[in-house]
Design a protein around this motif. Structure first.
Motif, mmCIF file in Angstrom:
data_model
loop_
_atom_site.group_PDB
_atom_site.id
_atom_site.type_symbol
_atom_site.label_atom_id
_atom_site.label_comp_id
_atom_site.label_asym_id
_atom_site.label_seq_id
_atom_site.Cartn_x
_atom_site.Cartn_y
_atom_site.Cartn_z
ATOM 1 N N VAL A 337 23.324 103.753 -19.785
ATOM 2 C CA VAL A 337 22.854 105.115 -20.064
ATOM 3 C C VAL A 337 22.640 105.240 -21.570
ATOM 4 N N THR A 338 21.433 105.587 -21.950
ATOM 5 C CA THR A 338 21.110 105.727 -23.375
ATOM 6 C C THR A 338 21.021 107.202 -23.760
ATOM 7 N N ARG A 339 20.941 107.397 -25.056
ATOM 8 C CA ARG A 339 20.721 108.756 -25.560
ATOM 9 C C ARG A 339 19.443 109.346 -24.949
ATOM 10 N N GLY A 340 18.413 108.508 -24.817
ATOM 11 C CA GLY A 340 17.157 108.979 -24.238
ATOM 12 C C GLY A 340 17.305 109.427 -22.798
ATOM 13 N N ASP A 341 18.161 108.759 -22.026
ATOM 14 C CA ASP A 341 18.391 109.167 -20.643
ATOM 15 C C ASP A 341 18.973 110.577 -20.582
ATOM 16 N N ILE A 342 19.888 110.868 -21.496
ATOM 17 C CA ILE A 342 20.499 112.201 -21.532
ATOM 18 C C ILE A 342 19.474 113.231 -21.990
ATOM 19 N N PHE A 343 18.772 112.920 -23.073
ATOM 20 C CA PHE A 343 17.824 113.886 -23.627
ATOM 21 C C PHE A 343 16.659 114.174 -22.682
ATOM 22 N N SER A 344 16.264 113.185 -21.872
ATOM 23 C CA SER A 344 15.126 113.403 -20.979
ATOM 24 C C SER A 344 15.443 114.430 -19.907
ATOM 25 N N LYS A 345 16.727 114.598 -19.592
ATOM 26 C CA LYS A 345 17.123 115.539 -18.546
ATOM 27 C C LYS A 345 17.906 116.731 -19.061
ATOM 28 N N CYS A 346 18.303 116.670 -20.306
ATOM 29 C CA CYS A 346 19.029 117.783 -20.925
ATOM 30 C C CYS A 346 18.195 118.284 -22.091
ATOM 31 N N ARG A 347 17.162 119.074 -21.789
ATOM 32 C CA ARG A 347 16.233 119.546 -22.807
ATOM 33 C C ARG A 347 16.719 120.826 -23.479
ATOM 34 N N VAL A 457 25.274 121.688 -26.341
ATOM 35 C CA VAL A 457 25.992 121.211 -25.158
ATOM 36 C C VAL A 457 25.733 119.729 -24.939
ATOM 37 N N LYS A 458 24.476 119.310 -25.143
ATOM 38 C CA LYS A 458 24.175 117.889 -24.924
ATOM 39 C C LYS A 458 24.863 117.000 -25.952
ATOM 40 N N ASP A 459 25.107 117.514 -27.168
ATOM 41 C CA ASP A 459 25.839 116.732 -28.165
ATOM 42 C C ASP A 459 27.262 116.461 -27.694
ATOM 43 N N VAL A 460 27.884 117.480 -27.101
ATOM 44 C CA VAL A 460 29.243 117.329 -26.580
ATOM 45 C C VAL A 460 29.267 116.276 -25.475
ATOM 46 N N PHE A 461 28.265 116.318 -24.596
ATOM 47 C CA PHE A 461 28.216 115.356 -23.496
ATOM 48 C C PHE A 461 27.928 113.941 -23.997
ATOM 49 N N LEU A 462 27.074 113.837 -25.017
ATOM 50 C CA LEU A 462 26.799 112.518 -25.605
ATOM 51 C C LEU A 462 28.077 111.888 -26.137
ATOM 52 N N GLU A 463 28.856 112.651 -26.879
ATOM 53 C CA GLU A 463 30.092 112.116 -27.443
ATOM 54 C C GLU A 463 31.087 111.758 -26.333
ATOM 55 N N TYR A 464 31.126 112.580 -25.309
ATOM 56 C CA TYR A 464 31.985 112.319 -24.146
ATOM 57 C C TYR A 464 31.611 110.985 -23.507
ATOM 58 N N CYS A 465 30.303 110.734 -23.351
ATOM 59 C CA CYS A 465 29.850 109.475 -22.752
ATOM 60 C C CYS A 465 30.227 108.281 -23.624
ATOM 61 N N ARG A 466 30.083 108.430 -24.941
ATOM 62 C CA ARG A 466 30.437 107.330 -25.858
ATOM 63 C C ARG A 466 31.912 106.970 -25.724
#
Length: 471
Positions: A337-347, A457-466
């Motif tokens: 799962v990349t940053r792009g995968d998250i951003f493509s669905k969390c606009r 919100v997506k920043d929080v989820f990105l850090e959670y995934c990392r």
């Protein structure tokens, strides 16, 4: 010709062409064509010896677009400089979506003047390198330009600690100063919206000659005369370029005519602007390619919402977490799962908040969260991308319950039974704070405790995934 002349008994006339854009919203594919037309029109005016002005009425940036986000808006500084804009006002997408420290640096680094008179730093100084107004000379014509933006009531004061100035008063004050400095023509470069421009026009008579607007994305085919003030606006998303032909007689405003040029596929792409965009795309590819985590199995949409709810609960150490379906459009496939995968669905561009809810309100949300009348209610708030996205179902963490044919029982917060009159903390995103935005009546009495203004919100989820690694 714009060069002034005077003969005994002859009225002196000067002409000026104003080219204007607004609300580009980082629509790069369209902007490279819009830029091509602007360059062509500027060249025509220069060959004819005509004076012209190029201005933008705000929301040129949009951090929901990957290239804008990846470059932190710097691609727009290059684009504005390439077209040699004379000035731009600052829109809400610049002010709300860019942290204060970054917008200060962007405005300082810009070769184009950023104008904003009605929103200041807390101490009353201008924000970064912005100016409240500008006096500019074009072929002997002294032009004063004042910039304003929608204040969204007290949003900026609460969110970033900025200070609102009374909009009409500050426009009048700036106009008087510009007149004293010799301005023959006063332009109000407005990001207030077309209806607001019309509403305040009667208070600007004698102060402002022409309003060049934005924010409402209104297609104004020809300038509107409202209470003695001309108002123009050129749609949005790079679909139009506005042009005003202004005539001054003995230094006073005479004739004003205008139209919109539609930018369609027949307008060629500008090579220089296309090169700037391509460079930004390369930087974006690296940015979006960052590996965050690996999923051993795919996650459904509901499972992603629960994971996001967990991330929001954790970032606040809240009693429960809550995430809404419209904030993440779909599930995630197994594998990297990349940053792009998250951003493509969390606009969406919502800030994470922690709010307080009574226990019975939480039960209401649990009971209603899969009811179509709430999930599909056509209400959306500022920051949803794409516009019109519905709030959808809700994902929870930190709370469990039994559901027997719609009857909710045995609700537990962690290991303890929920108490209906007790106040609990809920980590979520801004839409869940307001019933009129999310549509769920359970949040009617919600109260805000804190907000992370410099994160989404997506920043929080990105850090959670990392941090979580393999799931």
């Amino acid at each position: 010709m714009a060069t002034p002349f005077r003969l005994e008994g002859v009225i002196m006339k000067q002409t000026l062409t104003i080219l204007h854009t607004n609300d580009v919203h980082a629509s790069y594919a369209q902007f490279v064509r819009q830029a091509s037309y602007i360059k062509k029109r500027k060249q025509e005016l220069e060959v004819a010896g005509e004076a012209y002005l190029l201005i933008d009425a705000g929301d040129h940036l949009d951090m929901s677009v990957d290239e804008c986000l990846a470059t932190r808006g710097s691609v727009h500084l290059e684009m504005l400089e390439e077209l040699q804009y004379d000035a731009m006002t600052v829109g809400n997408n610049e002010l709300i979506r860019v942290p204060p420290e970054e917008i200060r640096e962007l405005s300082k680094s810009s070769s184009v003047a950023w104008l904003l008179a009605n929103i200041k730093e807390a101490d009353g100084s201008v924000i970064g390198g912005m100016k409240p107004s500008l006096l500019i000379e074009k072929a002997g014509i002294q032009i004063g330009i004042i910039g304003t933006s929608d204040q969204f009531e007290d949003l900026y004061e609460n969110k970033y600690g900025y200070r609102n100035e009374e909009t009409v008063s500050v426009i009048q004050q700036q106009a008087e100063q510009l007149r004293e400095q010799g301005a023959q023509l006063i332009l109000h470069l407005s990001h207030l919206g077309f209806e607001e421009d019309r509403r305040i026009a009667k208070e600007l008579v004698g102060f402002v000659d022409i309003v060049v607007g934005g924010h409402s994305h209104t297609v104004v085919e020809t300038p509107v005369m409202q209470d003695g003030v001309y108002i123009a606006q050129a749609g949005s998303l790079g679909n139009y370029v506005g042009e005003l032909q202004v005539e001054l007689e003995d230094g006073k405003l005479g004739l004003v005519e205008g139209y919109l040029k539609e930018i369609d596929e027949e307008v060629p792409e500008d090579p220089a602007m296309l090169a700037i965009w391509r460079n930004a795309q390369q930087e974006t590819a690296t940015f979006l390619g960052e590996k965050l985590t690996v999923l051993e199995t795919a996650l459904s949409h509901e499972e992603v919402l629960r994971e996001m709810a967990t991330s929001l609960q954790g970032v606040w150490s809240a009693d429960i977490g809550l995430m809404y379906g419209g904030g993440f459009l779909g599930g995630l496939d197994a594998g990297v799962v990349t940053r792009g995968d998250i951003f493509s669905k969390c606009r969406s561009m919502h800030s994470p908040i922690v709010m307080e809810l009574r226990g019975d309100a939480i039960i209401s949300l649990i009971r209603d969260h899969k009811k179509p009348e709430y999930m599909a209610k056509p209400i959306y708030g500022n920051g949803f991308r794409p516009q019109g996205t519905m709030i959808g179902t809700l994902g929870f963490s930190g709370v469990t319950w039994d559901d027997m044919n719609g009857e909710i029982s045995n609700v537990r917060i962690g290991e303890e039974s929920l108490e209906e009159t007790r106040i609990y903390t809920v980590g979520t995103g801004t839409p869940m704070l307001y019933e009129e935005v999310c549509g769920y009546p359970g949040v009617r009495d919600a109260s805000l405790v804190d907000i992370k203004n410099r994160k989404m919100v997506k920043d929080v989820f990105l850090e959670y995934c990392r941090v979580k690694g393999n799931v």
